[in-house]
Design a protein around this motif. Structure first.
Motif, PDB file in Angstrom:
ATOM      1  N   ARG A 119       0.852  -1.192   0.000  1.00  0.00           N
ATOM      2  CA  ARG A 119       0.000   0.000   0.000  1.00  0.00           C
ATOM      3  C   ARG A 119       0.893   1.249   0.000  1.00  0.00           C
ATOM      4  O   ARG A 119       1.788   1.372   0.832  1.00  0.00           O
ATOM      5  CB  ARG A 119      -0.884  -0.030   1.255  1.00  0.00           C
ATOM      6  CG  ARG A 119      -1.760   1.159   1.446  1.00  0.00           C
ATOM      7  CD  ARG A 119      -2.752   0.916   2.604  1.00  0.00           C
ATOM      8  NE  ARG A 119      -3.293   2.156   3.095  1.00  0.00           N
ATOM      9  CZ  ARG A 119      -3.186   2.599   4.335  1.00  0.00           C
ATOM     10  NH1 ARG A 119      -2.603   1.869   5.263  1.00  0.00           N
ATOM     11  NH2 ARG A 119      -3.702   3.775   4.667  1.00  0.00           N
ATOM     12  N   PHE A 120       0.641   2.144  -0.953  1.00  0.00           N
ATOM     13  CA  PHE A 120       1.345   3.430  -1.026  1.00  0.00           C
ATOM     14  C   PHE A 120       0.314   4.506  -0.702  1.00  0.00           C
ATOM     15  O   PHE A 120      -0.558   4.783  -1.541  1.00  0.00           O
ATOM     16  CB  PHE A 120       1.906   3.681  -2.432  1.00  0.00           C
ATOM     17  CG  PHE A 120       2.932   2.684  -2.858  1.00  0.00           C
ATOM     18  CD1 PHE A 120       4.268   2.850  -2.492  1.00  0.00           C
ATOM     19  CD2 PHE A 120       2.581   1.585  -3.617  1.00  0.00           C
ATOM     20  CE1 PHE A 120       5.227   1.925  -2.891  1.00  0.00           C
ATOM     21  CE2 PHE A 120       3.530   0.665  -4.017  1.00  0.00           C
ATOM     22  CZ  PHE A 120       4.856   0.823  -3.656  1.00  0.00           C
ATOM     23  N   ALA A 121       0.383   5.075   0.475  1.00  0.00           N
ATOM     24  CA  ALA A 121      -0.656   6.020   0.899  1.00  0.00           C
ATOM     25  C   ALA A 121      -0.052   7.404   1.119  1.00  0.00           C
ATOM     26  O   ALA A 121       1.131   7.539   1.436  1.00  0.00           O
ATOM     27  CB  ALA A 121      -1.310   5.510   2.173  1.00  0.00           C
ATOM     28  N   THR A 122      -0.887   8.415   0.936  1.00  0.00           N
ATOM     29  CA  THR A 122      -0.433   9.803   1.123  1.00  0.00           C
ATOM     30  C   THR A 122      -1.354  10.525   2.088  1.00  0.00           C
ATOM     31  O   THR A 122      -2.579  10.436   1.952  1.00  0.00           O
ATOM     32  CB  THR A 122      -0.540  10.614  -0.197  1.00  0.00           C
ATOM     33  OG1 THR A 122      -0.221   9.773  -1.285  1.00  0.00           O
ATOM     34  CG2 THR A 122       0.336  11.828  -0.189  1.00  0.00           C
ATOM     35  N   VAL A 123      -0.753  11.254   3.008  1.00  0.00           N
ATOM     36  CA  VAL A 123      -1.526  12.203   3.819  1.00  0.00           C
ATOM     37  C   VAL A 123      -1.304  13.566   3.197  1.00  0.00           C
ATOM     38  O   VAL A 123      -0.170  14.044   3.128  1.00  0.00           O
ATOM     39  CB  VAL A 123      -1.040  12.223   5.288  1.00  0.00           C
ATOM     40  CG1 VAL A 123      -1.835  13.259   6.092  1.00  0.00           C
ATOM     41  CG2 VAL A 123      -1.160  10.838   5.913  1.00  0.00           C
ATOM     42  N   ILE A 124      -2.376  14.166   2.691  1.00  0.00           N
ATOM     43  CA  ILE A 124      -2.248  15.528   2.146  1.00  0.00           C
ATOM     44  C   ILE A 124      -2.567  16.467   3.302  1.00  0.00           C
ATOM     45  O   ILE A 124      -3.722  16.636   3.698  1.00  0.00           O
ATOM     46  CB  ILE A 124      -3.170  15.724   0.939  1.00  0.00           C
ATOM     47  CG1 ILE A 124      -2.807  14.666  -0.115  1.00  0.00           C
ATOM     48  CG2 ILE A 124      -3.040  17.156   0.393  1.00  0.00           C
ATOM     49  CD1 ILE A 124      -3.510  14.787  -1.430  1.00  0.00           C
ATOM     50  N   ALA A 125      -1.482  16.991   3.886  1.00  0.00           N
ATOM     51  CA  ALA A 125      -1.629  17.745   5.139  1.00  0.00           C
ATOM     52  C   ALA A 125      -1.699  19.240   4.884  1.00  0.00           C
ATOM     53  O   ALA A 125      -0.927  19.789   4.098  1.00  0.00           O
ATOM     54  CB  ALA A 125      -0.447  17.432   6.061  1.00  0.00           C
ATOM     55  N   GLY A 126      -2.639  19.875   5.596  1.00  0.00           N
ATOM     56  CA  GLY A 126      -2.679  21.336   5.649  1.00  0.00           C
ATOM     57  C   GLY A 126      -1.780  21.783   6.796  1.00  0.00           C
ATOM     58  O   GLY A 126      -1.065  20.957   7.390  1.00  0.00           O
ATOM     59  N   PRO A 127      -1.807  23.086   7.139  1.00  0.00           N
ATOM     60  CA  PRO A 127      -0.919  23.588   8.195  1.00  0.00           C
ATOM     61  C   PRO A 127      -1.086  22.841   9.519  1.00  0.00           C
ATOM     62  O   PRO A 127      -2.205  22.566   9.945  1.00  0.00           O
ATOM     63  CB  PRO A 127      -1.356  25.045   8.362  1.00  0.00           C
ATOM     64  CG  PRO A 127      -2.050  25.396   7.090  1.00  0.00           C
ATOM     65  CD  PRO A 127      -2.619  24.131   6.529  1.00  0.00           C
ATOM     66  N   LEU A 128       0.061  22.523  10.150  1.00  0.00           N
ATOM     67  CA  LEU A 128       0.088  21.855  11.455  1.00  0.00           C
ATOM     68  C   LEU A 128       0.994  22.686  12.366  1.00  0.00           C
ATOM     69  O   LEU A 128       2.005  23.225  11.897  1.00  0.00           O
ATOM     70  CB  LEU A 128       0.689  20.447  11.340  1.00  0.00           C
ATOM     71  CG  LEU A 128       0.077  19.517  10.284  1.00  0.00           C
ATOM     72  CD1 LEU A 128       0.899  18.224  10.174  1.00  0.00           C
ATOM     73  CD2 LEU A 128      -1.371  19.202  10.641  1.00  0.00           C
ATOM     74  N   ALA A 129       0.661  22.728  13.652  1.00  0.00           N
ATOM     75  CA  ALA A 129       1.427  23.580  14.582  1.00  0.00           C
ATOM     76  C   ALA A 129       2.722  22.883  15.017  1.00  0.00           C
ATOM     77  O   ALA A 129       2.860  22.456  16.161  1.00  0.00           O
ATOM     78  CB  ALA A 129       0.561  23.922  15.782  1.00  0.00           C
ATOM     79  N   THR A 130       3.651  22.765  14.108  1.00  0.00           N
ATOM     80  CA  THR A 130       4.964  22.152  14.382  1.00  0.00           C
ATOM     81  C   THR A 130       6.033  23.226  14.157  1.00  0.00           C
ATOM     82  O   THR A 130       5.732  24.306  13.632  1.00  0.00           O
ATOM     83  CB  THR A 130       5.229  20.999  13.393  1.00  0.00           C
ATOM     84  OG1 THR A 130       5.435  21.583  12.102  1.00  0.00           O
ATOM     85  CG2 THR A 130       4.087  20.008  13.336  1.00  0.00           C
TER      86      THR A 130
END
Ligand SMILES: NC(=O)c1ccc[n+]([C@@H]2O[C@H](COP(=O)([O-])OP(=O)(O)OC[C@H]3O[C@@H](n4cnc5c(N)ncnc54)[C@H](OP(=O)(O)O)[C@@H]3O)[C@@H](O)[C@H]2O)c1
Length: 244
Positions: free
Chosen positions: A171-182
């Motif tokens: 399985r090749f999965a992607t998290v398309i992330a918006g802004p995160l407080a890092t």
């Protein structure tokens, strides 16, 4: 489960290691900064194994695979979080070296990990790669052209791998992330920008699902998808007013 997390010394990767250990998994944490990893190892105990390396170093990834094989086997899950965002545009011009660093870590680092561990997964007919993409792949950046380009290329890399290896158990999965407080996020903290611990909880659930794409967080990524018809300059000005 046995899970390898790159980018384990900070931000989302670190929060994910903490979350996965607390929910009973065994974790290999990878990043360059040895002291950060050692302090995490002291906090998390012996189900956490630290490995200080640069994901762009193919020989180091080879040594990591060999160490995993000696110490219980290659994990069935890789969460490829390691990333940088170097500013590469200024009023004075474009900094190709900074842009290249974004591409080297965010794209070539992922390629190197997949090159090293995919044969193991193909032989087992099972394994999961989860890569942390970004909404920067969908809208251009004012700060970092190389970052946006690296994330856009990452999405197409994973789609291609998914197409080529369909039916082989990987399985090749992607998290398309918006802004995160890092530490990577330089904008304003608001309800639209969740803490890394909240993102880690969601990524943990995603790990054992069968889906290939996760948009996270829901609100900012939905807003972005709904407004795709709006011209970039207008969108960028509106987003800056909310988030910077
Ligand atoms: N924060 C956001 O708003 C946001 C939004 C969308 C997507 N993302 C993505 O989410 C992922 C995690 O980012 P973050 O926000 O958690 O950033 P962060 O806090 O800056 O963490 C980045 C991590 O990557 C590691 N890293 C960087 N270069 C590396 C290399 N060459 N080899 C090995 N490890 C390396 C860093 O560790 P060392 O310095 O110790 O090597 C650190 O652990 C990234 O892929 C980022 O692009 C973030």
């Amino acid at each position: 489960m046995d899970i390898c997390v790159t980018g384990a010394s900070s931000g989302l990767g670190r929060a994910l290691c903490v979350r996965l250990i607390r929910t009973g998994h065994r974790v290999w944490g990878v990043a360059r900064r040895e002291e950060e990893l050692q302090s995490l190892a002291r906090e998390l105990g012996d189900r956490f194994r630290a490995c200080a390396l640069d994901v762009t170093d193919a020989a180091a990834l080879r040594r990591l695979r060999e160490r995993m094989e000696r110490e219980g086997g290659v994990p069935g899950f890789f969460v490829l979080c390691a990333g940088v965002q170097r500013d590469d545009m200024s009023d004075g011009g474009f900094d190709a070296a900074a842009a290249e660093e974004n591409v080297r870590v965010n794209l070539q680092g992922v390629m190197g990990c997949i090159q090293e561990f995919l044969p193991v997964f193909l032989e087992r007919r099972s394994g999961t790669f989860v890569c942390i993409g970004s909404t920067a792949a969908l809208r251009p950046s004012r700060r970092s052209a190389g970052y946006a380009a690296s994330k856009a290329a990452l999405h197409m890399l994973l789609r291609s791998l998914r197409l080529r290896y369909a039916g082989r158990g990987v399985r090749f999965a992607t998290v398309i992330a918006g802004p995160l407080a890092t530490p990577m996020w330089e904008g304003r903290r608001s309800w639209l920008v969740p803490a890394p611990e909240a993102a880690a909880r969601r990524v943990e659930r995603f790990l054992s699902s069968r889906r290939t794409v996760l948009y996270y967080p829901f609100a900012s990524t939905l807003l972005l998808r709904l407004t795709r018809g709006i011209p970039d300059a207008f969108f960028s000005a509106a987003a800056s007013a909310f988030l910077q």
